[in-house]
Design a protein around this motif. Structure first.
Motif, short mmCIF file in Angstrom:
data_model
loop_
_atom_site.label_atom_id
_atom_site.label_comp_id
_atom_site.label_asym_id
_atom_site.label_seq_id
_atom_site.Cartn_x
_atom_site.Cartn_y
_atom_site.Cartn_z
N UNK A 200 42.89 40.41 59.84
CA UNK A 200 42.21 41.38 58.98
C UNK A 200 41.21 40.71 58.04
N UNK A 201 41.02 39.41 58.18
CA UNK A 201 40.12 38.69 57.28
C UNK A 201 38.68 38.68 57.81
N UNK A 202 37.71 39.07 57.01
CA UNK A 202 36.31 38.92 57.40
C UNK A 202 35.87 37.47 57.18
N UNK A 203 34.68 37.13 57.63
CA UNK A 203 34.13 35.81 57.34
C UNK A 203 33.76 35.71 55.86
N UNK A 204 33.85 34.51 55.30
CA UNK A 204 33.51 34.26 53.89
C UNK A 204 34.14 35.32 52.98
N UNK A 205 35.46 35.39 52.94
CA UNK A 205 36.11 36.49 52.22
C UNK A 205 36.12 36.37 50.70
N UNK A 206 35.78 35.18 50.16
CA UNK A 206 35.86 35.00 48.70
C UNK A 206 37.32 34.95 48.27
N UNK A 207 37.62 35.46 47.09
CA UNK A 207 39.01 35.56 46.64
C UNK A 207 39.69 36.66 47.45
N UNK A 208 40.84 36.34 48.02
CA UNK A 208 41.56 37.29 48.87
C UNK A 208 42.80 37.78 48.12
N UNK A 209 42.81 39.05 47.78
CA UNK A 209 43.88 39.65 46.98
C UNK A 209 44.90 40.32 47.91
N UNK A 210 46.16 39.92 47.79
CA UNK A 210 47.19 40.45 48.68
C UNK A 210 48.53 40.47 47.95
N UNK A 257 46.55 40.17 37.09
CA UNK A 257 45.14 40.12 37.49
C UNK A 257 44.95 40.48 38.95
N UNK A 258 45.95 40.18 39.79
CA UNK A 258 45.87 40.50 41.21
C UNK A 258 46.14 41.98 41.43
N UNK A 259 47.18 42.51 40.78
CA UNK A 259 47.51 43.93 40.92
C UNK A 259 46.32 44.81 40.55
N UNK A 260 45.61 44.42 39.50
CA UNK A 260 44.50 45.23 39.01
C UNK A 260 43.42 45.39 40.07
N UNK A 261 43.21 44.36 40.90
CA UNK A 261 42.17 44.41 41.93
C UNK A 261 42.71 44.98 43.24
N UNK A 262 43.84 44.47 43.72
CA UNK A 262 44.31 44.85 45.06
C UNK A 262 44.76 46.30 45.15
N UNK A 263 45.03 46.92 44.00
CA UNK A 263 45.43 48.32 44.02
C UNK A 263 44.35 49.25 44.57
N UNK A 264 43.10 48.76 44.60
CA UNK A 264 42.00 49.59 45.10
C UNK A 264 42.17 49.95 46.58
N UNK A 265 42.85 49.10 47.32
CA UNK A 265 43.00 49.37 48.75
C UNK A 265 43.91 50.57 49.00
N UNK A 266 44.78 50.87 48.04
CA UNK A 266 45.66 52.04 48.19
C UNK A 266 44.85 53.33 48.19
N UNK A 267 43.70 53.33 47.51
CA UNK A 267 42.84 54.51 47.52
C UNK A 267 42.24 54.73 48.91
N UNK A 268 41.96 53.62 49.61
CA UNK A 268 41.45 53.74 50.97
C UNK A 268 42.51 54.38 51.86
N UNK A 269 43.73 53.86 51.81
CA UNK A 269 44.81 54.41 52.62
C UNK A 269 45.10 55.85 52.24
N UNK A 270 45.00 56.17 50.95
CA UNK A 270 45.23 57.54 50.51
C UNK A 270 44.22 58.50 51.09
N UNK A 271 42.95 58.10 51.13
CA UNK A 271 41.91 58.93 51.72
C UNK A 271 42.16 59.13 53.21
N UNK A 272 42.51 58.06 53.88
CA UNK A 272 42.77 58.14 55.32
C UNK A 272 43.88 59.15 55.62
#
Length: 313
Positions: A200-210, A257-272
């Motif tokens: 699930x990793x793109x190229x040049x992912x930068x900081x990876x929050x998981x 600091x990680x929770x604050x960023x990675x929580x955004x992906x839950x909005x994607x799953x919620x929309x789906x």
């Protein structure tokens, strides 16, 4: 082998019901020619009938995602909704596909694995339009129930405090800033998140929050090999009794600091799941599950990009 030619009649619609919709803006958002090339050699038709253009059917299947429609309901909506006709390229009066046309296209996409090529091409174009300085990637997975328990390619999974689910798992990598989905990988539901995470990793992912499911060298090494930095939730740190307070403070600061960023992906799953009907698979088998998830990701990315472009710079 002949194909139907659509839009040959006048494309003019009466004033009634022809108010511009978001579908008109979505239609002009990308260049559909490369999509047509990906689908170019597909020919599907009932015996003795000309085939529908595959691009038309693909665009109709995006409508099915956005409006959470079954094949039957999609066929009915195409027959009488002006905005749906315009998006697909039909004129006001001509015939539209029966549900079996969508069944045949989905079968071909699954057999040839074209869903990934379609996702990659649409996402490439959308990322170019919604250019931001990439700072990070969100990686997570969501479980989607199977169409029925008799699907022998799905698997059971049980998480603590939750009911067991028979289904599949979508492993997703999304841009941390734009929330555009960049990579999708589909497995049976019992596959470990950390094991499948590198796909699930793109190229040049930068900081990876998981989250903590991605702890371990397998995922962390894959992130570093892509040129990224793992930012993974940790559940414990070793310390002496004297340093316990400082260790807990470090654990809290690191994870917050990680929770604050990675929580955004839950909005994607919620929309789906809430808006696009992905709380359950519509069809059986891993290949068709991949088609459904990637069609959902394409539809989501198109709408998300439209929203991004409407925001002030």
């Amino acid at each position: 082998m002949s194909r139907r030619r659509i839009g040959q009649q006048s494309l003019r619609f009466s004033d009634v019901g022809s108010v511009a919709s978001s579908l008109d803006r979505l239609s002009g958002l990308i260049d559909w020619t490369p999509i047509e090339v990906v689908l170019g050699d597909i020919y599907m038709a009932a015996k003795g009938e000309p085939a529908w253009p595959p691009l038309v059917l693909f665009k109709a299947m995006l409508l099915a995602v956005w409006y959470d429609l079954s094949d039957v309901k999609l066929s009915e909506a195409l027959d009488d909704r002006a905005s749906f006709r315009r998006f697909c390229g039909f004129s006001a009066q001509e015939a539209t596909p029966e549900r079996t046309a969508f069944v045949r296209l989905r079968k071909v996409l699954a057999e040839r694995g074209l869903d990934k090529a379609l996702f990659d091409e649409v996402t490439r174009q959308l990322k170019a339009k919604a250019i931001r300085v990439k700072t990070g990637t969100l990686v997570d997975a969501t479980i989607i129930a199977s169409a029925r328990r008799g699907d022998d390619e799905a698997r059971w999974v049980k998480h603590k405090g939750r009911k067991a689910v028979h289904g599949f798992k979508a492993h997703v990598g999304a841009d941390a800033d734009t929330a555009l989905v960049e990579q999708v990988f589909i497995t049976p539901a019992n596959v470990n998140d950390g094991k499948a995470g590198p796909a699930a990793l793109p190229d040049d992912p930068g900081d990876v929050f998981a989250d903590s499911a991605y702890r371990g060298d397998h995922f962390n090494n894959a992130v570093r090999a892509k040129g990224g930095t793992p930012r993974v939730i940790i559940t414990h740190v070793w310390s002496s009794a004297q340093d316990a307070k400082a260790a807990l403070a470090y654990l809290d600061a690191h994870n917050r600091s990680i929770y604050r960023v990675r929580g955004r992906i839950e909005k994607i799953f919620g929309t789906w799941k809430r808006s696009y009907g992905l709380h359950r698979m519509r069809w059986c088998g891993l290949a068709k599950a991949a088609v459904q998830v990637r069609l959902t990701a394409i539809a989501y990315n198109l709408k998300r990009t439209l929203k991004l472009l409407a925001q002030p710079a």
